[in-house]
Motif scaffolding. Structure first.
Motif, PDB file in Angstrom:
ATOM      1  N   ASP A 190       1.071  -0.845   0.389  1.00  0.00           N
ATOM      2  CA  ASP A 190       0.003   0.034   0.218  1.00  0.00           C
ATOM      3  C   ASP A 190       1.026   1.375  -0.068  1.00  0.00           C
ATOM      4  O   ASP A 190       1.969   1.297   0.874  1.00  0.00           O
ATOM      5  CB  ASP A 190      -0.746   0.052   1.151  1.00  0.00           C
ATOM      6  N   SER A 191       0.192   2.315  -0.649  1.00  0.00           N
ATOM      7  CA  SER A 191       1.148   3.382  -1.369  1.00  0.00           C
ATOM      8  C   SER A 191       0.670   4.483  -0.287  1.00  0.00           C
ATOM      9  O   SER A 191      -0.482   4.308  -1.423  1.00  0.00           O
ATOM     10  CB  SER A 191       1.962   3.617  -2.308  1.00  0.00           C
ATOM     11  N   PHE A 192       0.764   5.297   0.101  1.00  0.00           N
ATOM     12  CA  PHE A 192      -0.410   6.407   0.828  1.00  0.00           C
ATOM     13  C   PHE A 192      -0.550   6.928   0.947  1.00  0.00           C
ATOM     14  O   PHE A 192       1.335   7.274   0.678  1.00  0.00           O
ATOM     15  CB  PHE A 192      -1.112   6.039   2.359  1.00  0.00           C
ATOM     16  N   LEU A 364      -5.194  -2.044  10.440  1.00  0.00           N
ATOM     17  CA  LEU A 364      -4.234  -3.466   9.381  1.00  0.00           C
ATOM     18  C   LEU A 364      -4.766  -3.958  10.993  1.00  0.00           C
ATOM     19  O   LEU A 364      -4.889  -5.724  10.587  1.00  0.00           O
ATOM     20  CB  LEU A 364      -2.896  -3.161   9.365  1.00  0.00           C
ATOM     21  N   ASN A 365      -3.883  -3.821  11.981  1.00  0.00           N
ATOM     22  CA  ASN A 365      -4.108  -4.880  13.018  1.00  0.00           C
ATOM     23  C   ASN A 365      -5.775  -5.433  13.727  1.00  0.00           C
ATOM     24  O   ASN A 365      -6.023  -6.837  13.584  1.00  0.00           O
ATOM     25  CB  ASN A 365      -3.781  -4.571  14.086  1.00  0.00           C
ATOM     26  N   SER A 371      -9.581   1.279   3.099  1.00  0.00           N
ATOM     27  CA  SER A 371     -10.585   2.664   2.409  1.00  0.00           C
ATOM     28  C   SER A 371     -10.399   3.716   2.254  1.00  0.00           C
ATOM     29  O   SER A 371     -10.307   4.810   1.870  1.00  0.00           O
ATOM     30  CB  SER A 371     -11.506   1.613   1.391  1.00  0.00           C
ATOM     31  N   SER A 372     -11.014   4.294   3.331  1.00  0.00           N
ATOM     32  CA  SER A 372     -11.010   5.243   3.574  1.00  0.00           C
ATOM     33  C   SER A 372     -10.184   6.172   4.284  1.00  0.00           C
ATOM     34  O   SER A 372      -9.214   7.204   4.382  1.00  0.00           O
ATOM     35  CB  SER A 372     -11.794   5.346   5.653  1.00  0.00           C
ATOM     36  N   VAL A 373      -9.090   5.045   4.920  1.00  0.00           N
ATOM     37  CA  VAL A 373      -7.717   6.363   5.091  1.00  0.00           C
ATOM     38  C   VAL A 373      -6.997   6.632   3.912  1.00  0.00           C
ATOM     39  O   VAL A 373      -6.079   7.241   3.796  1.00  0.00           O
ATOM     40  CB  VAL A 373      -6.743   5.031   5.919  1.00  0.00           C
TER      41      VAL A 373
END
Length: 392
Positions: A190-192, A364-365, A371-373
């Motif tokens: 994942d790339s934020f 994630l934990n 998706s909202s993040v």
């Protein structure tokens, strides 16, 4: 259902543990403090179920180290058990401030050194963690993401190596080219992006900034940053422009083809504030040239937003351009090491990413959708609404 509601109604997949490598200790501490705060406030009654073992804690960090021998070789040591845990390892491969000795000579740690230490800590876990997740804000070797002529594919090799060592998820920010995840298609990657944090920091620092199409314009410094500029332009409802980098491909200087000229494509910027968005400032030469050209076109204030402020050639040129009025503010995140002298610069604005990282880890934990993040559009609209009401 909001992200917080999902966290309250979902069990963690395993007890959470966080390792902040020496390269990002301050950021890791802030992330840890936010997670502690989240779990104190979102769960009112924790059951006696073993699934909630160590759910609430004052500290989720694991004590570890990578001591070195006189020859410069090293080993990774975990000073407590991580068996059965959901382990998150944070590392900053760009922290050049750390040093070690090689046969009595002082040596600054390079990205290669940080990456090797990361692998040492993963190896020290010896497969006992329930899951291993790596948070590497600046993706190691991400600038060497594609092959032209006879070149190594360093980023793809690193991702394959981490995957082979048992890493389940790799979390990075504003990857230079997210398509490198094709190297590990069956693993989590994942790339934020920090668009919300940029705008929040900018609005707080520049209260009189008007985010409308008559007063603001988004600028992409090159074709590679177009997707960032398009997002900002759409979410703010303002116009955008871009520069095309004309390079001399017959010459290589410091590993790259030198820029011959920047060609501007876009509408008139006269009198408008402009926001330049990109993934990194390395030497800053390209970004500063773009800022100067915009001022030469009679732009108003020039604000630079960049995820990674590396400043590999120091701050002299930035000081000069600020004093000449070419740039007004430089907004960058704390995802990579920032030298103390940068905090004294009048043009510097920090976009703090620690709360964002803590939210990613907590989500994630609990194995809930993120998706909202990933998409901050709703948060940006709420931010703009607050600003219109004078609440920001």
């Amino acid at each position: 259902m909001t992200n917080i509601e999902m966290l309250e109604n979902t069990l963690p997949i395993a007890p959470l543990k966080l390792i902040a490598m020496e390269s990002c200790k301050p950021l890791g501490q802030k992330v840890n403090d936010y997670i502690v705060s989240f779990r104190e406030n979102t769960i009112n009654e924790v059951t006696e179920s073993p699934l909630y073992r160590n759910y609430k804690a004052n500290n989720y960090q694991v004590d570890c180290s990578c001591p070195r021998f006189g020859s410069g070789e090293a080993k990774g040591i975990l000073k407590e058990t991580i068996r059965g845990t959901d382990l998150f390892i944070m590392t900053d491969v760009c922290n050049y401030s750390l040093t070690y000795t090689v046969n009595g000579h002082l040596n600054h740690m390079s990205p290669d050194d940080h990456y090797q230490d990361l692998k040492r800590i993963i190896a020290a876990a010896t497969g006992k963690a329930r899951r291993i997740n790596v948070i590497m804000p600046f993706l190691y070797e991400s600038r060497q993401h594609k092959r032209t002529r006879r070149e190594s594919l360093d980023c793809a090799l690193a991702l394959e190596e981490l995957d082979a060592m048992g890493v389940s998820n790799i979390i990075t920010f504003d990857a230079h080219d997210p398509r490198v995840q094709n190297a590990i298609p069956l693993s989590g990657f994942d790339s934020f992006n920090p668009q919300y944090q940029f705008l929040k920091a900018l609005f707080r620092e520049v209260p009189d900034l008007k985010a409308d199409k008559d007063h603001l314009m988004i600028i992409s410094p090159d074709e590679g940053a177009m997707h960032r500029a398009v997002y900002f332009s759409n979410v703010l409802g303002v116009d955008m422009g871009m520069f095309y980098k004309r390079r001399d491909y017959s010459t290589v200087v410091n590993g790259k083809n030198p820029i011959v000229a920047h060609e501007f494509l876009g509408d008139d910027v006269t009198g408008k504030d402009v926001l330049i968005v990109d993934d990194m400032i390395s030497s800053g030469e390209s970004m500063l040239d773009v800022a100067k050209q915009l001022k030469d076109r009679n732009a108003g204030r020039v604000f630079v937003c960049t995820t990674f402020g590396l400043f590999t050639d120091g701050f002299d040129k930035f000081d000069e351009y600020y004093n000449k009025g070419y740039i007004s503010k430089v907004i960058t995140t704390n995802l990579t090491y920032l030298p103390p002298e940068l905090y004294e610069k009048p043009y510097f604005v920090k976009a703090d990413m620690s709360k964002f990282i803590a939210l990613i880890i907590d989500s994630l934990n609990h194995d809930v959708p993120i998706s909202s993040v990933i998409s901050p559009t709703d948060k940006i609209h709420a931010l703009l609404e607050k600003r219109e009401k004078g609440l920001l």
